[in-house]
Motif scaffolding. Structure first.
Motif, PDB file in Angstrom:
ATOM      1  N   PRO A 296      -2.059  -0.600  15.681  1.00 50.14           N
ATOM      2  CA  PRO A 296      -3.492  -0.491  15.443  1.00 50.14           C
ATOM      3  C   PRO A 296      -4.094  -1.842  15.087  1.00 50.14           C
ATOM      4  CG  PRO A 296      -2.295   0.230  13.513  1.00 50.14           C
ATOM      5  CD  PRO A 296      -1.258  -0.042  14.566  1.00 50.14           C
ATOM      6  N   ALA A 297      -5.412  -1.918  15.097  1.00 54.15           N
ATOM      7  CA  ALA A 297      -6.070  -3.177  14.765  1.00 54.15           C
ATOM      8  C   ALA A 297      -5.730  -3.597  13.345  1.00 54.15           C
ATOM      9  CB  ALA A 297      -7.583  -3.030  14.924  1.00 54.15           C
ATOM     10  N   GLY A 298      -5.559  -4.897  13.156  1.00 57.56           N
ATOM     11  CA  GLY A 298      -5.302  -5.424  11.827  1.00 57.56           C
ATOM     12  C   GLY A 298      -6.594  -5.714  11.093  1.00 57.56           C
ATOM     13  N   PRO A 299      -6.514  -6.257   9.883  1.00 53.25           N
ATOM     14  CA  PRO A 299      -7.711  -6.514   9.090  1.00 53.25           C
ATOM     15  C   PRO A 299      -8.589  -7.595   9.706  1.00 53.25           C
ATOM     16  CG  PRO A 299      -5.786  -7.520   8.064  1.00 53.25           C
ATOM     17  CD  PRO A 299      -5.279  -6.671   9.190  1.00 53.25           C
ATOM     18  N   GLY A 300      -9.899  -7.470   9.500  1.00 54.01           N
ATOM     19  CA  GLY A 300     -10.817  -8.487   9.985  1.00 54.01           C
ATOM     20  C   GLY A 300     -10.943  -8.493  11.494  1.00 54.01           C
ATOM     21  N   ARG A 301     -11.330  -9.654  12.035  1.00 55.79           N
ATOM     22  CA  ARG A 301     -11.453  -9.816  13.473  1.00 55.79           C
ATOM     23  C   ARG A 301     -10.106 -10.230  14.051  1.00 55.79           C
ATOM     24  NH1 ARG A 301     -15.263 -14.122  16.892  1.00 55.79           N
ATOM     25  NH2 ARG A 301     -14.638 -13.351  18.960  1.00 55.79           N
TER      26      ARG A 301
ATOM     27  N   ARG B 107      -4.132 -13.198  15.325  1.00 56.28           N
ATOM     28  CA  ARG B 107      -4.906 -13.925  14.325  1.00 56.28           C
ATOM     29  C   ARG B 107      -5.892 -12.956  13.686  1.00 56.28           C
ATOM     30  NH1 ARG B 107      -9.680 -17.366  13.909  1.00 56.28           N
ATOM     31  NH2 ARG B 107      -9.164 -19.311  12.805  1.00 56.28           N
ATOM     32  N   TYR B 108      -5.759 -12.768  12.368  1.00 53.47           N
ATOM     33  CA  TYR B 108      -6.635 -11.866  11.636  1.00 53.47           C
ATOM     34  C   TYR B 108      -7.587 -12.704  10.783  1.00 53.47           C
ATOM     35  CZ  TYR B 108      -3.001  -8.546  12.998  1.00 53.47           C
ATOM     36  OH  TYR B 108      -2.112  -7.790  13.718  1.00 53.47           O
ATOM     37  N   SER B 109      -8.841 -12.775  11.209  1.00 58.81           N
ATOM     38  CA  SER B 109      -9.855 -13.552  10.495  1.00 58.81           C
ATOM     39  C   SER B 109     -10.593 -12.634   9.541  1.00 58.81           C
ATOM     40  CB  SER B 109     -10.834 -14.189  11.482  1.00 58.81           C
ATOM     41  OG  SER B 109     -10.161 -15.070  12.361  1.00 58.81           O
ATOM     42  N   THR B 110     -10.322 -12.760   8.259  1.00 63.71           N
ATOM     43  CA  THR B 110     -10.949 -11.926   7.249  1.00 63.71           C
ATOM     44  C   THR B 110     -12.079 -12.685   6.565  1.00 63.71           C
ATOM     45  OG1 THR B 110      -9.623 -12.612   5.333  1.00 63.71           O
ATOM     46  CG2 THR B 110      -8.629 -11.002   6.844  1.00 63.71           C
ATOM     47  N   ARG B 111     -12.788 -12.019   5.683  1.00 61.88           N
ATOM     48  CA  ARG B 111     -13.890 -12.663   4.967  1.00 61.88           C
ATOM     49  C   ARG B 111     -13.391 -13.752   4.021  1.00 61.88           C
ATOM     50  NH1 ARG B 111     -12.908  -7.880   2.215  1.00 61.88           N
ATOM     51  NH2 ARG B 111     -12.707  -8.087  -0.067  1.00 61.88           N
ATOM     52  N   CYS B 112     -12.080 -13.760   3.755  1.00 62.85           N
ATOM     53  CA  CYS B 112     -11.505 -14.728   2.820  1.00 62.85           C
ATOM     54  C   CYS B 112     -10.682 -15.805   3.504  1.00 62.85           C
ATOM     55  CB  CYS B 112     -10.633 -14.008   1.795  1.00 62.85           C
ATOM     56  SG  CYS B 112     -11.504 -12.746   0.859  1.00 62.85           S
ATOM     57  N   GLY B 113     -10.463 -15.677   4.790  1.00 60.56           N
ATOM     58  CA  GLY B 113      -9.652 -16.658   5.487  1.00 60.56           C
ATOM     59  C   GLY B 113      -8.782 -16.014   6.544  1.00 60.56           C
ATOM     60  N   VAL B 114      -7.881 -16.811   7.111  1.00 60.69           N
ATOM     61  CA  VAL B 114      -7.089 -16.401   8.268  1.00 60.69           C
ATOM     62  C   VAL B 114      -5.627 -16.203   7.897  1.00 60.69           C
ATOM     63  CG1 VAL B 114      -6.167 -17.238  10.481  1.00 60.69           C
ATOM     64  CG2 VAL B 114      -8.602 -17.488   9.955  1.00 60.69           C
ATOM     65  N   VAL B 115      -5.052 -15.119   8.431  1.00 56.36           N
ATOM     66  CA  VAL B 115      -3.606 -14.926   8.393  1.00 56.36           C
ATOM     67  C   VAL B 115      -3.144 -14.573   9.803  1.00 56.36           C
ATOM     68  CG1 VAL B 115      -3.372 -14.273   5.961  1.00 56.36           C
ATOM     69  CG2 VAL B 115      -3.925 -12.510   7.662  1.00 56.36           C
TER      70      VAL B 115
END
Length: 397
Positions: A315-320, A329-337
């Motif tokens: 399934p989709a991970g957090p963020g974009r 690449r999971y781009s969240t409101r706090c940064g990238v993981v």
């Protein structure tokens, strides 16, 4: 509330494996209450603890959650619910579990390690490396397999494959011939023209690795991944059994009577695409190395791995979400993981780390949550996971 006696599992295992399994599972154990894990970490962890406690206790919520947040050499473990409804045992970082499509990151690690050694090239084609596969697929490259732009038809959606699994979930497949189920189908689109997640891609990746080395994929995992990273509790089985102790996975389609589906399905039908078994502790070691590349492969390969395109994990991970080679690449409101997700009957997984590998999150759930089965719950889960990522990135210790 009791675990009900034998009953049919309704629409239980609709996953990226593509099967709708309807079988009887018998049990007479007693369901332990979903008690919260102790919030023994720093005060700022209590909010995270409250979130997973609520997620577990809501109707239809997973019986258990365990999350490992690692910063340098320090690890915080948060858990909610139980690892086993029959005994009430709490989840542990050393419990075995099915890691679902996060196994695709392991096939990425094998392939990119071979690229780093010069045994494989990212532009090597199926025609060059696997000439037995259909001629119509021949132009597909390793790069396109790893970033899901190959156009290969998904064997796990094939009616014949799903019929076999529906009739016998523990059927032993010849893993190296899973692509035979779709060998008569053309490519779904021109290779490289668009993104489409397919379980067939990582089967082909493993077969390419075997073709250029002459070694079984399982041996390549041991040589190129397990040993360098010290993974002692990770394996790629062929059967349906799980090593003890393990996180029991459940079908929660009827919240009043959860069904243990931990050992329901043979791993041979998923193989390099999702059949692996590991532990939260081992997955933490793996994702720290895989996200950074070291010590698996060098900077040139890392640069290729991080050529991002539009595409989400399943399934989709957090963020974009954006897709790379065997990584997202999971781009969240706090940064990238960087990391990977997955789900399998009874399990939903997220592993992610900062690009330097210093900070990581392993987030494991003991029920299957997907956009198909429960989109609203998946969105709540993604929001919780993003909050965990933010806590990880803001940790100054």
């Amino acid at each position: 509330m009791p675990l009900c006696p034998a009953r049919s599992l309704r629409a239980v295992l609709r996953s990226r494996l593509g099967s709708l399994l309807v079988i009887a599972v018998a049990s007479s154990a007693v369901l332990a209450p979903a008690t919260a894990g102790a919030a023994t970490g720093p005060a700022k962890d209590r909010t995270l603890q409250d979130q997973i406690d609520r997620f577990v206790s809501e109707p239809g919520g997973p019986p258990g959650v365990i999350a490992l947040l690692r910063n340098g050499k320090q690890t915080r473990v948060l858990r909610a619910g139980v690892a086993d409804l029959a005994t009430g045992r709490k989840p542990q970082a050393t419990d075995h579990m099915r890691i679902a499509s996060t196994a695709k990151a392991f096939s990425g690690a094998v392939a990119l390690s071979l690229v780093d050694r010069g045994a494989l090239g990212l532009d090597d084609t199926l025609r060059e490396r696997l000439p037995r596969l259909p001629h119509a697929w021949g132009q597909v490259t390793l790069r396109q397999l790893l970033n899901h732009t190959s156009g290969l038809p998904d064997y796990s959606e094939d009616p014949e494959f799903t019929a076999v699994i529906s009739a016998d979930p523990r059927h032993h497949f010849d893993s190296r011939h899973l692509l035979d189920y779709v060998a008569d189908e053309p490519l779904r689109f021109r290779p490289g023209s668009r993104y489409e997640y397919s379980n067939s891609d990582n089967i082909a990746v493993a077969l390419m690795a075997e073709a250029v080395t002459g070694a079984p994929y399982e041996a390549l995992l041991r040589r190129l991944v397990y040993r360098p990273l010290g993974l002692r509790d990770t394996s790629l089985p062929q059967g349906y059994r799980l090593p003890e102790p393990y996180l029991h996975g459940y079908d929660m389609s009827d919240p009043a009577s959860p069904q243990d589906v931990s050992e329901l399905v043979s791993a041979s039908g998923a193989w390099a695409s999702g059949g692996m078994v590991s532990t939260p502790a081992d997955m933490t070691r793996f994702i720290r190395a895989y996200a950074s590349g070291a010590p698996l492969y060098g900077k040139d390969v890392v640069r290729e791995q991080r050529r991002w395109i539009e595409g989400a994990s399943q399934p989709a991970g957090p963020g974009r979400n954006k897709a790379g080679l065997g990584i997202f690449r999971y781009s969240t409101r706090c940064g990238v993981v960087l990391g990977h997700t997955g789900n399998f009957p009874g399990y939903t997984q997220l592993v992610a780390a900062t690009p330097d590998g210093r900070r990581s999150l392993t987030f494991s759930i003991t029920s299957q949550i997907s956009a198909t089965s429960d989109p609203a719950r998946l969105e709540r889960l993604r929001a919780i996971q993003e909050n965990f990522v933010c806590a990880l990135l803001r940790d100054e210790r």
